[in-house]
Design a protein around this motif. Structure first.
Motif, PDB file in Angstrom:
ATOM      1  N   GLY A   1       3.187 -11.155  22.109  1.00 23.82           N
ATOM      2  CA  GLY A   1       1.750 -11.028  21.924  1.00 23.82           C
ATOM      3  C   GLY A   1       0.884 -11.599  23.028  1.00 23.82           C
ATOM      4  N   VAL A   2       1.489 -12.330  23.978  1.00 18.42           N
ATOM      5  CA  VAL A   2       0.698 -12.906  25.067  1.00 18.42           C
ATOM      6  C   VAL A   2      -0.038 -11.818  25.833  1.00 18.42           C
ATOM      7  CG1 VAL A   2       0.873 -14.048  27.321  1.00 18.42           C
ATOM      8  CG2 VAL A   2       2.055 -15.008  25.347  1.00 18.42           C
ATOM      9  N   ASP A   3       0.631 -10.694  26.067  1.00 19.32           N
ATOM     10  CA  ASP A   3       0.045  -9.623  26.881  1.00 19.32           C
ATOM     11  C   ASP A   3      -1.138  -8.949  26.203  1.00 19.32           C
ATOM     12  OD1 ASP A   3       2.159  -8.816  25.092  1.00 19.32           O
ATOM     13  OD2 ASP A   3       1.992  -6.790  25.912  1.00 19.32           O
ATOM     14  N   VAL A   4      -1.202  -9.017  24.880  1.00 22.91           N
ATOM     15  CA  VAL A   4      -2.320  -8.399  24.156  1.00 22.91           C
ATOM     16  C   VAL A   4      -3.252  -9.458  23.564  1.00 22.91           C
ATOM     17  CG1 VAL A   4      -1.078  -6.274  23.664  1.00 22.91           C
ATOM     18  CG2 VAL A   4      -0.941  -8.179  22.031  1.00 22.91           C
ATOM     19  N   LYS A   5      -3.106 -10.688  24.091  1.00 25.63           N
ATOM     20  CA  LYS A   5      -3.969 -11.805  23.650  1.00 25.63           C
ATOM     21  C   LYS A   5      -3.899 -12.007  22.138  1.00 25.63           C
ATOM     22  CE  LYS A   5      -7.179 -11.598  27.561  1.00 25.63           C
ATOM     23  NZ  LYS A   5      -6.346 -10.685  28.385  1.00 25.63           N
ATOM     24  N   TYR A   6      -2.709 -11.768  21.581  1.00 31.00           N
ATOM     25  CA  TYR A   6      -2.422 -12.022  20.156  1.00 31.00           C
ATOM     26  C   TYR A   6      -3.323 -11.222  19.215  1.00 31.00           C
ATOM     27  CZ  TYR A   6      -0.098 -16.085  22.286  1.00 31.00           C
ATOM     28  OH  TYR A   6       0.676 -16.901  23.060  1.00 31.00           O
ATOM     29  N   ARG A   7      -3.812 -10.087  19.676  1.00 27.57           N
ATOM     30  CA  ARG A   7      -4.742  -9.325  18.835  1.00 27.57           C
ATOM     31  C   ARG A   7      -4.052  -8.903  17.525  1.00 27.57           C
ATOM     32  NH1 ARG A   7      -4.451  -4.556  22.982  1.00 27.57           N
ATOM     33  NH2 ARG A   7      -2.669  -3.376  22.199  1.00 27.57           N
ATOM     34  N   PRO A   8      -4.804  -8.798  16.440  1.00 25.14           N
ATOM     35  CA  PRO A   8      -4.206  -8.419  15.156  1.00 25.14           C
ATOM     36  C   PRO A   8      -3.778  -6.953  15.132  1.00 25.14           C
ATOM     37  CG  PRO A   8      -6.320  -9.530  14.866  1.00 25.14           C
ATOM     38  CD  PRO A   8      -6.210  -9.179  16.313  1.00 25.14           C
ATOM     39  N   GLY A   9      -2.714  -6.709  14.418  1.00 27.05           N
ATOM     40  CA  GLY A   9      -2.312  -5.355  14.070  1.00 27.05           C
ATOM     41  C   GLY A   9      -2.300  -5.254  12.556  1.00 27.05           C
ATOM     42  N   PHE A  10      -1.810  -4.135  12.020  1.00 28.57           N
ATOM     43  CA  PHE A  10      -1.850  -3.950  10.580  1.00 28.57           C
ATOM     44  C   PHE A  10      -0.482  -3.520  10.044  1.00 28.57           C
ATOM     45  CE2 PHE A  10      -6.203  -3.710  11.883  1.00 28.57           C
ATOM     46  CZ  PHE A  10      -6.900  -4.310  10.842  1.00 28.57           C
TER      47      PHE A  10
END
Length: 446
Positions: free
Chosen positions: A198-207
């Protein structure tokens, strides 16, 4: 479509579980498009060879496998880590049909389509939700990301697999749920750097199932723990946030098992290796983990004979072993991998000295592992049955693993009187003896 006319693809997969996960995706897509998978060269219309290229011996093994496939079949597509070095493959085997790098599903399928057209029978375009797996039915590897952001001087994985790319957490959880629904009892989480998820996506939430989940190792692990099967973490770098998953182990949500590739203990060698977290006090971290979860099993790997390694550096490593008291340890001598920056470092260690240090290392660690495993005698353990065999006397012996053992790399638990058990069964056993890295178990005495 008649089976005799259905295109058949042979498949050879080499290397680590991450390469195996790539192979499973390719096999799943082949079956989804109606291709049959053949288990021999003679019946295959072409062969895909999934290669490894991490160290020289792996390169040799991969080139030999390609040569064998060419000799026995003649139509070969090459993929995997060695495929990133297309010139190496082409120079050795110019007659291969195509060469692709790792995690190159689309490129592999394009090469297959070009040389073996896709069948058009809709009834053959069927595949189970969990996909095609190379592992036994009761356990599976779950790859959560590709690539790596680190540039360790002994490693060429980033040049072959690229920078970190985390899979969407919803996709990961859906795959895990499909595996559990298909009967998988253990999920082994893998990547090049699991703790960096998740570092590469700045830990953004998914569902997943309509609820938001942060794309991060801790949140992913919590969600996986809800599935009711064994969850085992591999390739976890000792970053501070790894501390967050240890209480999950203590609470029984995931297995109390952590695979942490420390690689060395000397600060100067770790710096030369360009290892992440080399400034962390790993001994203090290990002690803290054990205070939270006393039953935790720690596995690690180390390299001896790295360029510039002095006797003092090596002694620091030996001292670390004695203090860390790790449960499972693998050790390798440094191997000059083509393209690794460490090859240019001064003070290369002679091969004879590498082997001497390896022997000294293993002597100490084998003593530590033997002492730790003996402490399990007399305890009752939950084990997962992997396979069964029958002795000449007709006794059924089970081959199983406890929470402390990953498949193929750790020790096993041999089960007496295993008649009636099946692979994938969980069973309570009393540990009655130890033998090397393995244990013997029997039904608990009343």
């Amino acid at each position: 479509m008649n089976n005799a006319s259905t295109p058949k693809v042979g498949f050879v997969s080499l290397g680590c579980p991450k390469a195996g996960s790539d192979a499973e995706r390719i096999l799943t897509q082949l079956r989804a498009e109606g291709y049959q998978i053949s288990n021999n060269y003679q019946d295959s219309d072409l062969v895909v060879v999934n290669t490894c290229g991490f160290i020289d011996s792996a390169v040799t093994e991969s080139l030999d496998a390609i040569g064998e496939a060419l000799d026995k079949n003649g139509k070969v597509i090459v993929t995997g880590c060695l495929g990133a070095k297309q010139d190496v493959v082409k120079n050795a085997h110019p007659n291969v049909l195509a060469v692709t790098g790792p995690h190159a599903l689309e490129e592999v399928m394009q090469a297959v389509h070009a040389n073996l057209p896709k069948p058009h029978d809709p009834f053959s375009d069927l595949v189970p939700p969990q996909g095609i797996r190379l592992t036994p039915q009761h356990y599976a590897y779950l790859k959560i990301s590709e690539g790596c952001n680190h540039r360790c001087s002994f490693c060429i994985i980033p040049s072959m697999r690229g920078d970190l790319v985390s899979r969407p957490i919803g996709d990961v959880m859906n795959e895990a749920e499909n595996l559990v629904n298909a009967g998988v009892s253990e999920i082994l989480v893998i990547s090049q750097d699991t703790s960096a998820y998740g570092v590469d996506v700045k830990y953004r939430p998914g569902f997943w199932n309509g609820r938001p989940i942060k794309t991060r190792m801790t949140e992913l692990t919590k969600a996986l723990g809800e599935l009711g099967v064994w969850i085992r973490l591999h390739y976890v770098y000792p970053y501070p946030h790894v501390d967050e998953v240890i209480p999950l182990m203590a609470d029984g949500l995931i297995l109390p098992y952590l695979d942490v590739p420390f690689q060395h203990a000397s600060p100067s060698i770790l710096k030369a290796m360009k290892r992440p977290a080399n400034s962390e006090n790993n001994l203090a971290r290990i002690q803290a983990w054990r205070e939270i979860c006393p039953d935790i099993t720690l596995r690690s790997t180390f390299i001896v004979g790295f360029p510039g390694e002095t006797e003092d550096d090596f002694q620091q490593l030996m001292d670390f072993l004695e203090q860390a008291q790790l449960d499972r340890v693998g050790c390798f001598t440094y191997s000059a991998v083509d393209g690794a920056s460490a090859n240019q470092l001064p003070n290369q260690v002679p091969e004879s000295l590498k082997q001497e240090r390896l022997a000294r290392f293993m002597e100490v660690q084998e003593r530590i592992s033997a002492e730790k495993i003996k402490h399990k005698i007399g305890t009752v353990q939950t084990v997962l049955v992997d396979e069964l065999s029958e002795t000449n006397d007709g006794e059924v012996i089970g081959l199983a693993r406890s929470a402390a053992s990953a498949p193929e790399i750790d020790g096993v638990v041999y089960l007496k009187d295993a008649d009636g058990l099946q692979p994938g069964d969980f069973v309570e056993v009393e540990i009655i003896d130890s033998e090397g890295h393995d244990l013997w178990g029997a039904p608990p005495r009343n």
